[in-house]
Design a protein around this motif. Structure first.
Motif, mmCIF file in Angstrom:
data_model
loop_
_atom_site.group_PDB
_atom_site.id
_atom_site.type_symbol
_atom_site.label_atom_id
_atom_site.label_comp_id
_atom_site.label_asym_id
_atom_site.label_seq_id
_atom_site.Cartn_x
_atom_site.Cartn_y
_atom_site.Cartn_z
ATOM 1 N N ASP A 15 -49.665 -53.846 -107.971
ATOM 2 C CA ASP A 15 -48.841 -52.782 -108.554
ATOM 3 C C ASP A 15 -49.073 -52.674 -110.062
ATOM 4 N N THR A 16 -50.294 -52.996 -110.486
ATOM 5 C CA THR A 16 -50.665 -52.841 -111.890
ATOM 6 C C THR A 16 -51.702 -51.729 -112.024
ATOM 7 N N VAL A 17 -51.801 -51.189 -113.236
ATOM 8 C CA VAL A 17 -52.745 -50.112 -113.528
ATOM 9 C C VAL A 17 -53.423 -50.412 -114.857
ATOM 10 N N ILE A 18 -54.733 -50.234 -114.903
ATOM 11 C CA ILE A 18 -55.497 -50.436 -116.141
ATOM 12 C C ILE A 18 -56.086 -49.104 -116.585
ATOM 13 N N GLU A 19 -55.865 -48.754 -117.843
ATOM 14 C CA GLU A 19 -56.395 -47.507 -118.393
ATOM 15 C C GLU A 19 -57.344 -47.748 -119.567
ATOM 16 N N GLN A 20 -57.481 -49.008 -119.988
ATOM 17 C CA GLN A 20 -58.276 -49.355 -121.165
ATOM 18 C C GLN A 20 -59.757 -49.478 -120.806
ATOM 19 N N GLU A 21 -60.592 -48.652 -121.403
ATOM 20 C CA GLU A 21 -62.014 -48.623 -121.083
ATOM 21 C C GLU A 21 -62.728 -49.929 -121.439
ATOM 22 N N GLY B 229 -53.778 -63.965 -121.156
ATOM 23 C CA GLY B 229 -52.813 -63.008 -120.644
ATOM 24 C C GLY B 229 -52.812 -61.759 -121.507
ATOM 25 N N PRO B 230 -52.940 -60.557 -120.907
ATOM 26 C CA PRO B 230 -52.925 -59.322 -121.680
ATOM 27 C C PRO B 230 -51.498 -58.885 -122.007
ATOM 28 N N ASP B 231 -51.387 -57.844 -122.792
ATOM 29 C CA ASP B 231 -50.095 -57.202 -123.020
ATOM 30 C C ASP B 231 -49.738 -56.462 -121.730
ATOM 31 N N ILE B 232 -48.666 -56.872 -121.076
ATOM 32 C CA ILE B 232 -48.246 -56.265 -119.814
ATOM 33 C C ILE B 232 -47.034 -55.373 -120.086
ATOM 34 N N ILE B 233 -47.212 -54.082 -119.922
ATOM 35 C CA ILE B 233 -46.144 -53.123 -120.179
ATOM 36 C C ILE B 233 -45.455 -52.771 -118.863
ATOM 37 N N SER B 234 -44.156 -53.022 -118.788
ATOM 38 C CA SER B 234 -43.395 -52.682 -117.598
ATOM 39 C C SER B 234 -43.197 -51.174 -117.516
ATOM 40 N N LEU B 235 -43.516 -50.596 -116.378
ATOM 41 C CA LEU B 235 -43.277 -49.175 -116.174
ATOM 42 C C LEU B 235 -41.836 -48.907 -115.745
ATOM 43 N N VAL B 236 -41.046 -49.972 -115.629
ATOM 44 C CA VAL B 236 -39.627 -49.832 -115.313
ATOM 45 C C VAL B 236 -38.819 -49.602 -116.584
ATOM 46 N N HIS C 294 -47.495 -52.419 -115.444
ATOM 47 C CA HIS C 294 -46.953 -53.096 -114.262
ATOM 48 C C HIS C 294 -45.732 -52.363 -113.706
ATOM 49 N N LYS C 295 -45.783 -52.058 -112.406
ATOM 50 C CA LYS C 295 -44.653 -51.374 -111.759
ATOM 51 C C LYS C 295 -43.552 -52.347 -111.338
ATOM 52 N N GLU C 296 -43.917 -53.573 -111.016
ATOM 53 C CA GLU C 296 -43.006 -54.672 -110.676
ATOM 54 C C GLU C 296 -42.510 -54.695 -109.234
ATOM 55 N N ASP C 297 -42.892 -55.766 -108.522
ATOM 56 C CA ASP C 297 -42.333 -56.145 -107.216
ATOM 57 C C ASP C 297 -42.474 -55.109 -106.112
ATOM 58 N N SER C 298 -43.516 -54.288 -106.125
ATOM 59 C CA SER C 298 -43.624 -53.254 -105.092
ATOM 60 C C SER C 298 -43.824 -53.852 -103.698
ATOM 61 N N SER C 299 -44.616 -54.923 -103.579
ATOM 62 C CA SER C 299 -44.863 -55.523 -102.266
ATOM 63 C C SER C 299 -43.602 -56.138 -101.687
ATOM 64 N N THR C 300 -42.828 -56.836 -102.536
ATOM 65 C CA THR C 300 -41.582 -57.448 -102.062
ATOM 66 C C THR C 300 -40.588 -56.384 -101.630
#
Length: 300
Positions: free
Chosen positions: A97-103, A122-129, A258-264
């Motif tokens: 449930d993560t997305v990468i846009e950085q070329e 560890g990269p900068d992880i931005i929560s989409l929530v 990161h969208k967070e916990d989509s599978s759960t």
């Protein structure tokens, strides 16, 4: 030319997994890359959907598992495939449930590794929530006392969930700890180390939704500690890295969403079942964590 692999653990949330895969294929310009997608025994047949969709792409490898092996062991299937079959140099283990846009996601990692060799980045992880920064996860990590307290809290929440009072119990515990923390911080030195998402920080705990493993780690290990089904994988990993004197680094110039916990969320029809699942597996993982902390052996 260095080879880079992404390991993505899939379980049911097929639209999220496809979006994750496509974000890498469409945005990241680095050519020497492969994607290893592990279907963790999805009961809805979505693993076969992914296999059919990417059948013609030689850089997307879909591994179908017969059962749900949990987070650590499921990811380890992909990690070991990338290591032993693809002979990759770097492995990014990312949630589906993560997305990468950085070329220049990969080139940025290589550049920092040349400057300061690390075991895990560890990269900068931005929560989409809530748009918050999920890294660094912790400056010091959870100690033995904290783990024992967390064990008690999860047991209380599990017990009270059967009378549908766990949310009230958790709020009460959270309030008491907030008060205690406020009192503690009043007497704490202002020069103490703080969690700062704007600065490069070394030897701190990283969020488990996106971990980049370098040759330093890959040569010594075959993935995460396999003792847990879900939760505390990053706590255990950080503890073992400290034992081995291997460097972890938070590098904010690399970014992922990161969208967070989509599978759960997709695995349970009711919120109470989902909460009980979390309490039970937190309890199991805390037992594993405490056992590891008590052991002098770092092998896993």
């Amino acid at each position: 030319m260095r080879h880079f692999s992404f390991v993505i653990l899939h379980y049911q949330a097929v639209e999220d997994t496809i979006e994750c895969i496509e974000s890498i294929l469409n945005h990241i310009r680095y050519e020497e890359k492969d994607l290893v997608v592990v279907d963790n025994g999805s009961p809805d047949g979505s693993g076969k959907i992914l296999a059919e969709r990417y059948e013609g792409n030689e850089h997307v490898h879909i591994l179908l598992q017969r059962e749900n092996m949990g987070f650590a062991r499921g990811n380890n299937v992909g990690f070991q495939y990338a290591k032993n079959v693809l002979h990759t140099d770097f492995i990014a283990m990312i949630n589906n449930d993560t997305v990468i846009e950085q070329e220049d996601f990969i080139e940025g990692i290589f550049a920092y590794y040349e400057e300061s060799p690390f075991a895990i980045l560890g990269p900068d992880i931005i929560s989409l929530v809530d748009q918050g920064h999920q890294n660094p996860a912790s400056v010091k990590g959870m100690d033995r006392k904290g783990a024992k307290i967390a064990l008690v809290i999860n047991r209380i929440c599990l017990w009270t969930s059967y009378i549908h009072a766990d949310e009230y119990a958790f709020r009460a515990i959270k309030f008491l700890y907030a008060v205690k923390d406020k009192i503690r911080r009043r007497g704490k030195s202002k020069t103490s180390r703080k969690r700062n998402p704007e600065e490069v920080q070394e030897n701190i705990q990283l969020h488990g939704s996106a971990l980049v493993f370098s040759p330093v780690f890959i040569e010594r290990h075959d993935g995460l500690h396999p003792g847990t089904f879900m939760y505390l994988e990053e706590d255990i990993l950080f503890h073992l890295m400290k034992k081995e004197n291997l460097k972890t680094v938070y590098y904010p110039k690399i970014r992922i969403y990161h969208k967070e916990d989509s599978s759960t969320k997709n695995s349970f029809s009711s919120s109470i079942d989902r909460r009980r699942f979390k309490y039970r597996h937190h309890i199991d993982s805390l037992h594993v964590y405490l056992k590891i902390m008590e052991s002098k052996n770092v092998e896993y």
